[in-house]
Design a protein around this motif. Structure first.
Motif, PDB file in Angstrom:
ATOM      1  N   UNK A 265       0.830  -1.212   0.000  1.00  0.00           N
ATOM      2  CA  UNK A 265       0.000   0.000   0.000  1.00  0.00           C
ATOM      3  C   UNK A 265       0.860   1.255   0.000  1.00  0.00           C
ATOM      4  N   UNK A 266       1.988   1.193   0.703  1.00  0.00           N
ATOM      5  CA  UNK A 266       2.824   2.393   0.841  1.00  0.00           C
ATOM      6  C   UNK A 266       3.318   2.869  -0.520  1.00  0.00           C
ATOM      7  N   UNK A 267       3.588   1.907  -1.418  1.00  0.00           N
ATOM      8  CA  UNK A 267       4.077   2.295  -2.744  1.00  0.00           C
ATOM      9  C   UNK A 267       3.038   3.157  -3.446  1.00  0.00           C
ATOM     10  N   UNK A 268       1.760   2.690  -3.393  1.00  0.00           N
ATOM     11  CA  UNK A 268       0.686   3.437  -4.054  1.00  0.00           C
ATOM     12  C   UNK A 268       0.492   4.811  -3.452  1.00  0.00           C
ATOM     13  N   UNK A 269       0.519   4.881  -2.110  1.00  0.00           N
ATOM     14  CA  UNK A 269       0.259   6.162  -1.450  1.00  0.00           C
ATOM     15  C   UNK A 269       1.413   7.134  -1.705  1.00  0.00           C
ATOM     16  N   UNK A 270       2.649   6.630  -1.678  1.00  0.00           N
ATOM     17  CA  UNK A 270       3.800   7.507  -1.946  1.00  0.00           C
ATOM     18  C   UNK A 270       3.667   8.126  -3.319  1.00  0.00           C
ATOM     19  N   UNK A 271       3.272   7.304  -4.290  1.00  0.00           N
ATOM     20  CA  UNK A 271       3.123   7.806  -5.658  1.00  0.00           C
ATOM     21  C   UNK A 271       2.076   8.906  -5.695  1.00  0.00           C
ATOM     22  N   UNK A 272       0.974   8.687  -4.986  1.00  0.00           N
ATOM     23  CA  UNK A 272      -0.096   9.674  -5.004  1.00  0.00           C
ATOM     24  C   UNK A 272       0.349  10.992  -4.394  1.00  0.00           C
ATOM     25  N   UNK A 273       1.098  10.905  -3.270  1.00  0.00           N
ATOM     26  CA  UNK A 273       1.562  12.140  -2.624  1.00  0.00           C
ATOM     27  C   UNK A 273       2.504  12.887  -3.562  1.00  0.00           C
ATOM     28  N   UNK A 274       3.419  12.145  -4.177  1.00  0.00           N
ATOM     29  CA  UNK A 274       4.394  12.815  -5.038  1.00  0.00           C
ATOM     30  C   UNK A 274       3.712  13.478  -6.227  1.00  0.00           C
ATOM     31  N   UNK A 275       2.699  12.801  -6.792  1.00  0.00           N
ATOM     32  CA  UNK A 275       1.987  13.400  -7.927  1.00  0.00           C
ATOM     33  C   UNK A 275       1.283  14.681  -7.512  1.00  0.00           C
ATOM     34  N   UNK A 276       0.650  14.659  -6.336  1.00  0.00           N
ATOM     35  CA  UNK A 276      -0.071  15.850  -5.874  1.00  0.00           C
ATOM     36  C   UNK A 276       0.905  17.008  -5.656  1.00  0.00           C
ATOM     37  N   UNK A 277       2.092  16.694  -5.104  1.00  0.00           N
ATOM     38  CA  UNK A 277       3.082  17.744  -4.856  1.00  0.00           C
ATOM     39  C   UNK A 277       3.579  18.321  -6.174  1.00  0.00           C
ATOM     40  N   UNK A 278       3.759  17.442  -7.186  1.00  0.00           N
ATOM     41  CA  UNK A 278       4.179  17.908  -8.515  1.00  0.00           C
ATOM     42  C   UNK A 278       3.200  18.917  -9.074  1.00  0.00           C
ATOM     43  N   UNK A 279       1.899  18.571  -8.988  1.00  0.00           N
ATOM     44  CA  UNK A 279       0.862  19.465  -9.511  1.00  0.00           C
ATOM     45  C   UNK A 279       0.932  20.806  -8.792  1.00  0.00           C
ATOM     46  N   UNK A 280       1.099  20.756  -7.462  1.00  0.00           N
ATOM     47  CA  UNK A 280       1.175  21.999  -6.694  1.00  0.00           C
ATOM     48  C   UNK A 280       2.374  22.830  -7.118  1.00  0.00           C
ATOM     49  N   UNK A 281       3.518  22.174  -7.313  1.00  0.00           N
ATOM     50  CA  UNK A 281       4.727  22.922  -7.676  1.00  0.00           C
ATOM     51  C   UNK A 281       4.581  23.593  -9.037  1.00  0.00           C
ATOM     52  N   UNK A 282       3.908  22.894  -9.967  1.00  0.00           N
ATOM     53  CA  UNK A 282       3.690  23.503 -11.283  1.00  0.00           C
ATOM     54  C   UNK A 282       2.799  24.726 -11.156  1.00  0.00           C
TER      55      UNK A 282
END
Lengths: 310, 241
Positions: A265-282
């Motif tokens: 599960x941690x793999x999936x959640x880590x990916x989701x957090x990183x994607x959300x942070x990417x969107x925010x940074x853009x």
């Protein structure tokens, strides 16, 4: 005293039996399977370092701020990380304002252990002047809605806020190089924190029948379950922390099964957090470009005997 | 006189408003209100049994808890709690549910000026969402007065730069079916009254009256916005469970 008892929420005996019987056929009352996580939604506020996480019906807000302070005597070259948990009375009718209760303290400690002892946040890069000035990072977690499994949601909120936080850049100056000059964000771009890995907390609930195990319990299931365990793992498969404070005893093979599930599960959640942070940074980078303010403001006209304001 | 504001607004323009109701699941009523970047979340629990020790048990009691964004609660938060409590006590019908406590919890999500007015607006919306009986709603607005002209809805920078500003709370405008039906107190319509006024800094008497005028005009606009958003929400309320 009677007032407080009258306001606390109790699950009826029928409800409890229904939840337990449904679990025997691997059905949960919100329609999930036993090893299914609820939907996670991560949003960010306008300022750097503020995040809002929704895990099903649970709603947590995380805010990160930083201040220059004197370091601890025994660690003069390391920054300070502190976590404050607020179980807001808006989350649950049984939460009282004032000093944090044992649940709040336990939640704070689990998240603290996951972040600090696994060295996920690099505290040495927070040192400005050894022995005199270091950055103290303060994470405030506000629990806004208690839909169950506060630990996991609060952990994700803390991580999301840490990843989007920017601290001001500072340099040493003065005659002897002992003065610290903090540059305002308009002059020098603030810097992000160094986060090596993301420790994700995954909570399991155990029921009196040994083989029943659920992941991410809702608050109804929390009232019925007889034991809980929170494992903090990261996407690399490292175990950062395990918390099982009392409750029903479980055999070793169940613990191993939980750890394997948690890593997946941690793999999936880590990916989701990183994607959300990417969107925010853009979005943040786009905001830096000066734009003409959109005219959605409301105009108020003055009274008729005065000139019309625009 | 034209005033240059940082975000390009004129002195009579409010920031974009946004509000939503019923956002929390455990609370009996909840609402969020944002004016520009200032965002406040309000939740209501109540009526709960019993009143506090020093309160009158023959009436309903209101309790306000203010949670700042970061840091511990200090005197500023206590002051906000007191102002909010007194404002809400004057608009709620206290005789309907005697010997009960209604708790209102305010959470500051972001503060960019006009924090207390946003909180009052959010609290009213949350009370409507919870179905607490009220006489009318309260509309709050912040005005900055400076030597003859008034700026509405300042941002945090503007609040800090200006010498004096005022938070004003008016009753919302009443739409009545009967032509003479609008409530009036001694000949003046009720929306000309002031529920709460908190001023910071020194301003001349004329400036203050000018603030009241502009504030009242703005509160009419805010009332309309509130009414529209409440009506919209109740017509398309199709939520499951």
């Amino acid at each position: 005293m009677e007032g407080r008892l009258a306001n606390s929420w109790r699950l009826t005996v029928n409800d409890k039996n229904f939840i337990k019987t449904a679990l025997l056929s691997e059905i949960r009352i919100d329609g999930r399977k036993p090893y299914e996580y609820r939907k996670i939604a991560i949003k960010f506020g306008r300022e750097d370092g503020s995040s809002e996480v929704q895990l099903g019906q649970t709603h947590v807000m995380g805010i990160v701020t930083a201040q220059l302070v004197q370091p601890y005597r025994d660690r003069p070259k390391e920054g300070i990380l502190s976590i404050y948990t607020e179980f807001s009375p808006m989350a649950d009718p049984s939460f009282e304002p004032g000093r944090p209760g044992e649940l709040a303290v336990e939640l704070g400690r689990i998240i603290d252990r996951g972040l600090r002892e696994s060295r996920s946040v690099d505290t040495e890069s927070l040192c400005v002047l050894a022995g005199k000035f270091v950055w103290a990072i303060r994470i405030d977690l506000h629990i806004l809605d208690n839909g169950g499994n506060l630990v996991d949601a609060a952990n994700i909120a803390a991580l999301a806020a840490l990843l989007t936080f920017r601290r001001p850049e500072c340099s040493l100056g003065g005659e002897d190089g002992q003065e610290v000059i903090v540059h305002p964000p308009e002059i020098r771009e603030p810097l992000p924190l160094t986060v090596h890995h993301l420790p994700i907390a995954i909570t399991f609930g155990f029921f009196s029948n040994e083989s029943i195990l659920v992941i991410d319990p809702t608050h109804n299931e929390e009232a019925v379950m007889s034991g809980r365990m929170t494992t903090t793992v990261n996407a690399n498969g490292d175990i950062c922390a395990i918390q099982k404070a009392g409750g029903e005893g479980v055999p070793q093979r169940v613990i191993m099964q939980c750890l394997q599930l948690a890593t997946a599960k941690a793999v999936g959640i880590t990916k989701q957090i990183k994607e959300a942070v990417e969107v925010y940074n853009t979005e943040r980078a786009l905001r830096k470009i000066k734009r003409h303010p959109t005219s959605t403001s409301v105009n108020v006209r003055e009274k008729q005997n005065q000139s019309i304001g625009k | 006189m034209e005033v240059d504001r940082e975000d390009g607004r004129t002195q009579n323009q409010l920031r974009p408003l946004a509000c939503s109701r019923n956002i929390l699941h455990r609370a009996h009523g909840s609402a969020s209100w944002s004016q520009g970047d200032t965002k406040v979340l309000a939740a209501v629990y109540g009526p709960k049994a019993g009143t506090k020790k020093n309160e009158n048990p023959e009436k309903a009691c209101i309790e306000v808890i203010w949670k700042p964004k970061t840091g511990q609660t200090g005197k500023q938060e206590k002051e906000y709690e007191m102002i909010l409590k007194r404002t809400l006590l004057s608009i709620c019908i206290l005789t309907v549910n005697p010997n009960t406590t209604t708790s209102i919890i305010i959470q500051v999500v972001n503060d960019d000026g006009a924090l207390l007015p946003s909180a009052i607006n959010a609290a009213c919306l949350a009370l409507v969402d919870a179905g607490i009986p009220m006489k009318h709603l309260a509309i709050a607005i912040c005005c900055v007065a400076k030597s003859g002209y008034v700026i509405l809805d300042p941002t945090k920078l503007e609040e800090q730069k200006m010498k004096a500003f005022a938070y004003l709370v008016f009753p919302n405008s009443v739409h009545s079916v009967l032509p003479e039906g609008s409530l009036s107190v001694q000949g003046e319509p009720i929306e000309h009254g002031i529920i709460t006024s908190v001023t910071h800094g020194t301003m001349s008497v004329d400036d203050y009256f000018y603030c009241l005028d502009r504030g009242r005009a703005a509160s009419v606009k805010l009332s309309d916005f509130l009414r529209r958003s409440l009506q919209q929400h109740s017509t398309d309320s199709s939520k499951a469970g």
